[in-house]
Design an enzyme around this catalytic site. Structure first.
Site, mmCIF file in Angstrom:
data_model
loop_
_atom_site.group_PDB
_atom_site.id
_atom_site.type_symbol
_atom_site.label_atom_id
_atom_site.label_comp_id
_atom_site.label_asym_id
_atom_site.label_seq_id
_atom_site.Cartn_x
_atom_site.Cartn_y
_atom_site.Cartn_z
ATOM 1 N N LYS A 23 0.839 -1.206 0.000
ATOM 2 C CA LYS A 23 0.000 0.000 0.000
ATOM 3 C C LYS A 23 0.873 1.255 0.000
ATOM 4 C CE LYS A 23 -2.241 2.842 3.472
ATOM 5 N NZ LYS A 23 -1.219 3.442 4.320
ATOM 6 N N ASN A 24 1.843 1.296 0.897
ATOM 7 C CA ASN A 24 2.595 2.547 1.037
ATOM 8 C C ASN A 24 3.536 2.799 -0.135
ATOM 9 O OD1 ASN A 24 1.214 3.274 3.291
ATOM 10 N ND2 ASN A 24 2.765 2.568 4.755
ATOM 11 N N ARG A 93 -3.523 10.437 3.549
ATOM 12 C CA ARG A 93 -2.276 11.157 3.792
ATOM 13 C C ARG A 93 -1.468 11.308 2.489
ATOM 14 N NH1 ARG A 93 -0.362 14.141 7.580
ATOM 15 N NH2 ARG A 93 1.890 14.177 7.741
ATOM 16 N N CYS A 117 -4.796 8.773 8.616
ATOM 17 C CA CYS A 117 -5.021 8.289 9.978
ATOM 18 C C CYS A 117 -4.540 9.308 10.993
ATOM 19 C CB CYS A 117 -4.242 6.991 10.210
ATOM 20 S SG CYS A 117 -4.901 5.570 9.347
ATOM 21 N N ARG A 122 1.111 15.121 12.775
ATOM 22 C CA ARG A 122 1.879 14.602 11.630
ATOM 23 C C ARG A 122 2.262 15.794 10.741
ATOM 24 N NH1 ARG A 122 -1.043 9.374 9.118
ATOM 25 N NH2 ARG A 122 1.048 8.963 8.319
ATOM 26 N N PRO A 123 3.237 16.583 11.199
ATOM 27 C CA PRO A 123 3.598 17.786 10.434
ATOM 28 C C PRO A 123 4.235 17.422 9.095
ATOM 29 C CG PRO A 123 5.162 17.422 12.217
ATOM 30 C CD PRO A 123 4.083 16.388 12.371
ATOM 31 N N ILE A 124 4.251 18.406 8.159
ATOM 32 C CA ILE A 124 4.940 18.155 6.884
ATOM 33 C C ILE A 124 6.018 19.222 6.660
ATOM 34 C CG2 ILE A 124 3.073 16.865 5.782
ATOM 35 C CD1 ILE A 124 2.436 19.430 4.181
ATOM 36 N N ASP A 125 6.540 19.740 7.775
ATOM 37 C CA ASP A 125 7.548 20.807 7.683
ATOM 38 C C ASP A 125 8.792 20.385 6.888
ATOM 39 O OD1 ASP A 125 7.688 19.131 10.121
ATOM 40 O OD2 ASP A 125 9.560 20.192 10.498
ATOM 41 N N ASP A 305 3.999 0.698 12.189
ATOM 42 C CA ASP A 305 2.734 0.151 11.661
ATOM 43 C C ASP A 305 2.444 -1.250 12.190
ATOM 44 O OD1 ASP A 305 2.710 2.450 10.188
ATOM 45 O OD2 ASP A 305 3.365 1.512 8.331
ATOM 46 N N ILE A 327 8.029 6.785 16.931
ATOM 47 C CA ILE A 327 7.639 7.523 15.712
ATOM 48 C C ILE A 327 6.355 8.320 15.975
ATOM 49 C CG2 ILE A 327 7.213 7.340 13.206
ATOM 50 C CD1 ILE A 327 9.868 5.993 13.919
ATOM 51 N N ARG A 397 -9.014 0.997 3.807
ATOM 52 C CA ARG A 397 -8.062 1.934 3.190
ATOM 53 C C ARG A 397 -6.751 1.230 2.862
ATOM 54 N NH1 ARG A 397 -6.306 6.437 6.481
ATOM 55 N NH2 ARG A 397 -4.739 6.219 4.873
HETATM 56 N N1 EPU Z 1 7.687 14.155 10.626
HETATM 57 C C1 EPU Z 1 7.928 15.483 10.925
HETATM 58 N N2 EPU Z 1 7.921 16.383 9.892
HETATM 59 C C2 EPU Z 1 7.718 16.015 8.610
HETATM 60 C C3 EPU Z 1 7.488 14.670 8.320
HETATM 61 C C4 EPU Z 1 7.481 13.747 9.356
HETATM 62 O O1 EPU Z 1 8.109 15.848 12.078
HETATM 63 O O2 EPU Z 1 7.734 16.887 7.729
HETATM 64 C C5 EPU Z 1 7.701 13.159 11.721
HETATM 65 C C6 EPU Z 1 6.343 12.469 11.867
HETATM 66 O O3 EPU Z 1 5.475 13.211 12.688
HETATM 67 C C7 EPU Z 1 6.754 11.149 12.481
HETATM 68 C C8 EPU Z 1 8.108 10.866 11.830
HETATM 69 O O4 EPU Z 1 8.581 12.122 11.343
HETATM 70 O O5 EPU Z 1 6.942 11.286 13.851
HETATM 71 C C9 EPU Z 1 8.079 9.891 10.682
HETATM 72 O O6 EPU Z 1 7.071 10.279 9.759
HETATM 73 P P1 EPU Z 1 7.138 9.890 8.227
HETATM 74 O O7 EPU Z 1 7.172 11.151 7.427
HETATM 75 O O8 EPU Z 1 8.216 8.901 7.992
HETATM 76 O O9 EPU Z 1 5.719 9.225 8.012
HETATM 77 P P2 EPU Z 1 4.748 9.367 6.779
HETATM 78 O O10 EPU Z 1 5.556 9.430 5.527
HETATM 79 O O11 EPU Z 1 3.742 10.421 7.013
HETATM 80 C C10 EPU Z 1 4.628 6.810 6.335
HETATM 81 C C11 EPU Z 1 3.547 5.787 6.198
HETATM 82 C C12 EPU Z 1 2.948 5.486 7.562
HETATM 83 C C13 EPU Z 1 4.047 5.017 8.506
HETATM 84 C C14 EPU Z 1 5.158 6.070 8.571
HETATM 85 C C15 EPU Z 1 6.339 5.641 9.411
HETATM 86 C C16 EPU Z 1 2.658 6.265 4.014
HETATM 87 C C17 EPU Z 1 1.565 6.803 3.195
HETATM 88 N N3 EPU Z 1 2.511 6.312 5.327
HETATM 89 O O12 EPU Z 1 4.001 7.979 6.844
HETATM 90 O O13 EPU Z 1 2.049 4.420 7.346
HETATM 91 O O14 EPU Z 1 3.514 4.827 9.797
HETATM 92 O O15 EPU Z 1 5.634 6.333 7.224
HETATM 93 O O16 EPU Z 1 6.901 4.482 8.912
HETATM 94 O O17 EPU Z 1 3.653 5.769 3.496
HETATM 95 C C18 EPU Z 1 0.164 3.084 7.791
HETATM 96 O O18 EPU Z 1 0.445 2.450 6.773
HETATM 97 O O19 EPU Z 1 -0.692 2.681 8.633
HETATM 98 C C19 EPU Z 1 0.858 4.343 8.046
HETATM 99 C C20 EPU Z 1 0.404 5.254 8.889
#
Ligand code: EPU
Length: 419
Positions: A23-24, A93, A117, A122-125, A305, A327, A397
């Site tokens: 999925k991811n 997301r 979720c 879950r910031p995107i900074d 996960d 995480i 999902r």
């Molecule tokens: N983070 C920041 N700033 C950012 C981005 C991330 O502080 O700009 C923090 C997050 O808050 C978190 C950590 O960095 O604490 C890791 O976040 P990451 O960006 O790696 O997560 P993501 O890309 O949003 C993906 C998966 C998630 C999985 C996480 C961690 C997808 C679509 N989602 O999320 O999958 O938990 O990586 O491995 O690929 C799931 O499948 O159930 C799921 C939530």
């Protein structure tokens, strides 16, 4: 009316299951495909709601999408860079991958804040930091981002956290940028390698995916290609945990064992017996389970996960297990639902302490997020009596035909509509 999943617990599972594609990976590969100037065929696309949502976004962008069984043919030849302000964007997301893809292709994107979720903040900074380093201007107003750049130029970007999403988004934004982009402290998850593989098949020049330094040398043009998606390591992990919880013997096919080594080694530490083949894992039930401690980490560490599904199994292990999620400190809502079913769990900040073994009893519970749903399905399989799971849309999902696969393994599981 809402849909629920009902499970009659206590039955032994037997047989084999074939894991679907990741999925991811898929949710990043679909947006990545629009960077091409010709049709991209993705093979093994899982039948999950997130894929439907992304296909809907592609259609908004006037991308030609042909769903043909497990193939998804994405043809962006006639694409238009429309503003993405529709509600579908907030359903998942991964819609944030259109930021990197559209910025990379057109130098402009307007998109609503992505959803997904709730696992705490879950910031995107870091995504934004990456786009800005490439020369983009990022504005946030009325719940949406406008990101623009006349001309993206490669740069060196250090990620404060090895974020999966930021790594992939920056990779996509940089494929057409002038010169070299270097992502330092990049995330190393297998899904990142899969996206880099697709981009390279399309003609991009991405090196180092799977290590913590990724370089992207900008190219002038990308073309169509064919790509088979990697197996879903989280779905494989979920079935491994199910097998450990209630199988006599379960063969899990289409798995890359290396991708889930952190889980298989933890399960062995618990006492689970298994044979690990090249792309298959056989789990033998009936072992006495021991408590273990688990700390989630970026890949290749224990996946966040999988901590929620594993927690359901830990309720059956002798002793006290501690789970620490480094995480997502708030990813513990499943524990409240498991408590309802009889689990003895103390929830702390970013931690849970599980005392076992405890008998679980079927109850009405709610999936508050995708992996919470998986955790409750496992608990339902173990529990005495009927478990009724609400919030099924979260499970749909990300799990392709979870109930069909479980039925074939001998589970009593069905869906119903309730008021
Ligand atoms: N983070 C920041 N700033 C950012 C981005 C991330 O502080 O700009 C923090 C997050 O808050 C978190 C950590 O960095 O604490 C890791 O976040 P990451 O960006 O790696 O997560 P993501 O890309 O949003 C993906 C998966 C998630 C999985 C996480 C961690 C997808 C679509 N989602 O999320 O999958 O938990 O990586 O491995 O690929 C799931 O499948 O159930 C799921 C939530």
């Amino acid at each position: 009316m809402q849909e629920v999943i009902r499970i009659e617990g206590g039955r032994k599972l037997n047989g084999s299951v074939t894991i679907s594609s990741s999925k991811n990976a898929t949710v990043a590969l679909i947006p990545a495909a629009i960077l091409s100037n010709g049709p991209v065929t993705l093979t093994g696309v899982p039948d999950i709601a997130d894929v439907e949502s992304l296909a809907e976004i592609l259609r908004i962008l006037k991308v030609d999408v042909l769903e043909d069984g497990q193939h998804l043919i994405i043809d962006p030849t006639m694409m238009e860079n429309t503003d993405l302000e529709q509600d579908v964007v907030t359903r998942l997301r991964a819609s944030y991958y259109f930021m990197g893809a559209l910025l990379g292709k057109y130098g402009k994107v307007r998109i609503k804040m992505p959803g997904g979720c709730y696992l705490g903040p879950r910031p995107i900074d870091l995504h934004i930091k990456g786009f800005e380093a490439l020369g983009a201007k990022v504005e946030y107003e009325r719940g949406g981002y406008t990101i623009t750049c006349d001309h993206l130029v490669g740069n060196r970007i250090f990620l404060d956290i090895a974020s999966v999403g930021a790594t992939i988004n920056i990779m996509m934004a940089a494929v057409y940028a002038d010169g070299r982009t270097t992502i330092e402290n990049a995330a190393k998850e297998p899904e990142i390698i899969d996206v880099a593989t697709l981009l390279n098949k399309m003609g991009a020049n991405v090196r180092g995916a799977g290590t913590n330094v990724i370089t992207i040398d900008g190219v002038q043009s990308l073309y169509g290609c064919y790509h088979e998606i990697i197996p879903d390591r989280i779905e494989a992990g979920t079935f491994l945990v199910m097998a450990a919880a209630c199988a006599e013997e379960m063969v899990i096919n289409n798995v890359i064992p290396k991708h889930i080594e952190a889980l298989t080694s933890k399960l062995m530490e618990m006492g689970v017996k298994m044979d690990i083949g090249i792309d298959t894992i056989t789990v033998y039930g009936g072992a006495e389970l021991h408590a273990v401690d688990v700390t989630t980490k970026p890949y290749p560490g224990f996946a966040t996960d999988l901590q929620q599904p594993l927690t359901a199994l830990l309720t059956q292990a002798q002793g006290i297990s501690q789970v620490v999620d480094t995480i997502y400190a708030e990813r513990f809502k499943h524990c409240i639902e498991l408590q309802r079913m009889g689990a003895q769990i103390e929830i702390g900040t970013g931690t849970s302490k599980i005392t076992g073994p405890t008998k679980l009893y079927g109850d009405k519970v709610t999936a508050t997020d995708l992996r919470c749903g998986a955790s409750l399905v496992i608990a339902g399989l173990i529990a005495e009596g009927i478990t009724e799971i609400r919030g099924v849309h979260h499970i749909d999902r990300g799990y392709d035909d979870i109930d069909g696969k479980l039925k074939k393994l001998g589970a009593r599981i069905h869906r119903a509509m309730i008021d």
